[in-house]
Design an enzyme around this catalytic site. Structure first.
Site, PDB file in Angstrom:
ATOM      1  N   HIS A  37       0.848  -1.204   0.000  1.00 30.79           N
ATOM      2  CA  HIS A  37       0.000   0.000   0.000  1.00 30.79           C
ATOM      3  C   HIS A  37       0.884   1.256   0.000  1.00 30.79           C
ATOM      4  CE1 HIS A  37      -2.772  -2.905   2.188  1.00 30.79           C
ATOM      5  NE2 HIS A  37      -3.518  -2.506   1.174  1.00 30.79           N
ATOM      6  N   ASP A 152      -3.686  -7.904  -7.399  1.00 28.82           N
ATOM      7  CA  ASP A 152      -5.064  -8.313  -7.659  1.00 28.82           C
ATOM      8  C   ASP A 152      -5.359  -8.042  -9.132  1.00 28.82           C
ATOM      9  OD1 ASP A 152      -5.990  -9.027  -4.896  1.00 28.82           O
ATOM     10  OD2 ASP A 152      -5.248  -7.006  -4.548  1.00 28.82           O
TER      11      ASP A 152
HETATM   12  O1  PAF Z   1      -8.059  -4.527  -2.966  1.00 28.50           O
HETATM   13  C1  PAF Z   1      -8.700  -4.149  -1.953  1.00 28.50           C
HETATM   14  O2  PAF Z   1      -8.158  -3.906  -0.870  1.00 28.50           O
HETATM   15  C2  PAF Z   1     -10.197  -4.017  -2.061  1.00 28.50           C
HETATM   16  O3  PAF Z   1     -10.745  -4.978  -2.913  1.00 28.50           O
HETATM   17  C3  PAF Z   1     -10.660  -2.599  -2.462  1.00 28.50           C
HETATM   18  C4  PAF Z   1     -10.202  -2.240  -3.850  1.00 28.50           C
HETATM   19  C5  PAF Z   1     -10.131  -1.596  -1.457  1.00 28.50           C
HETATM   20  C6  PAF Z   1     -12.196  -2.534  -2.429  1.00 28.50           C
HETATM   21  O4  PAF Z   1     -12.703  -2.827  -1.171  1.00 28.50           O
END
Ligand code: PAF
Length: 281
Positions: A37, A152
């Site tokens: 992140h 993802d």
């Molecule tokens: O990837 C994630 O953490 C979640 O799927 C998201 C994009 C924040 C949506 O809740």
């Protein structure tokens, strides 16, 4: 960093800031923040935009309610990390702010084929929930750019489709490379639930992806796939899929096709923890 819990308050703030010419890059998260992140936040800053991050554990994307109950909540530590990373605005809504009329009342989207394969097949309803929450977050935050992690991969494709379906042609989507541990394990909030022995073997998923990538030259995907499934099983994983697809639209492939961009994807469970990862070929 300014923190908003109320939808109305953040809408007013962002609209005033945008009026002053501020451009925003948005990093949606479910908290339990890690280096992956933080790398997205660093990317937003490097690209000269102010950073908005959201933390919302979205109930509608958990097809397995046990998974939702066990999802790590580390809000205080997350806030500390965000401040250090230089995040400008944090949106920290409760369920009632995101789904004021209830979950059923919030607009949902159809993703067709993308929702029927791989993650869509294994986690029915998951992408509907992801589309629902990200659609709502984008309506509230109205960013200039959306930043997502390649880890993802299918989610990135689903959200690309969401931008199309909602006519957000001006919003840029930036897909950032997966951040990995030293042994290749893709960073994920779920990793903190791995026991020590599970953590030691978890890097094997990445080893399998690298072998799929390496063996594309002159190799057979069917054979490499079998080798990967056997290796994962030997290490104690329950494999959900080892797949190869066209990287542009996720059409599944039985064999390597070096004329097109490809992506290899794996989902496997170790104990109760489900891990996913992918590599571009
Ligand atoms: O990837 C994630 O953490 C979640 O799927 C998201 C994009 C924040 C949506 O809740």
């Amino acid at each position: 960093m300014v923190i908003f819990k109320s939808t109305q308050d953040i809408i007013e703030y962002i609209s005033a800031e945008k009026g002053k010419g501020v451009k925003y890059g948005f990093v949606p998260t479910m908290g339990a923040l890690h280096e992956g992140h933080l790398s997205l936040i660093a990317r937003v800053r490097n690209e000269g935009q102010a950073v908005i991050c959201s933390i919302f554990v979205n109930p509608t994307q958990f097809n397995d309610k046990k998974d939702l109950e066990k999802y790590p909540i580390t809000t205080d530590a997350d806030i500390e990390l965000l401040v250090k990373a230089g995040c400008d605005v944090l949106f920290l809504p409760g369920v009632e702010e995101i789904y004021p009329g209830g979950e059923q009342q919030t607009r949902s989207y159809e993703f067709g084929y993308l929702d029927t394969i791989l993650e869509g097949a294994k986690r029915p309803g998951h992408f509907k929930g992801v589309g629902q929450v990200v659609g709502r977050l984008l309506d509230i935050v109205q960013p200039d750019t959306l930043y997502l992690g390649q880890k993802d991969y299918q989610q990135c494709m689903v959200l690309t489709k969401l931008l199309e379906l909602t006519g957000r042609d001006k919003m840029k989507l930036v897909i950032c490379p997966t951040t990995r541990e030293a042994d290749g394990l893709a960073m994920s909030s779920r990793n903190r639930r791995l026991t020590e022995p599970q953590r030691i073997i978890a890097g094997v998923i990445y080893q399998c992806l690298v072998s799929i990538q390496t063996k594309q030259e002159g190799g057979s995907f069917a054979i490499v796939k079998k080798e990967c499934e056997e290796l994962l099983a030997a290490k104690g994983f329950a494999t959900e899929y080892v797949a190869l697809a066209d990287a542009r639209d996720l059409t599944l492939l039985d064999e390597y096709n070096r004329e097109i961009p490809m992506v290899a994807l794996i989902a496997a469970k170790i104990g109760e923890i489900r891990l996913i990862d992918n590599i571009l070929l």
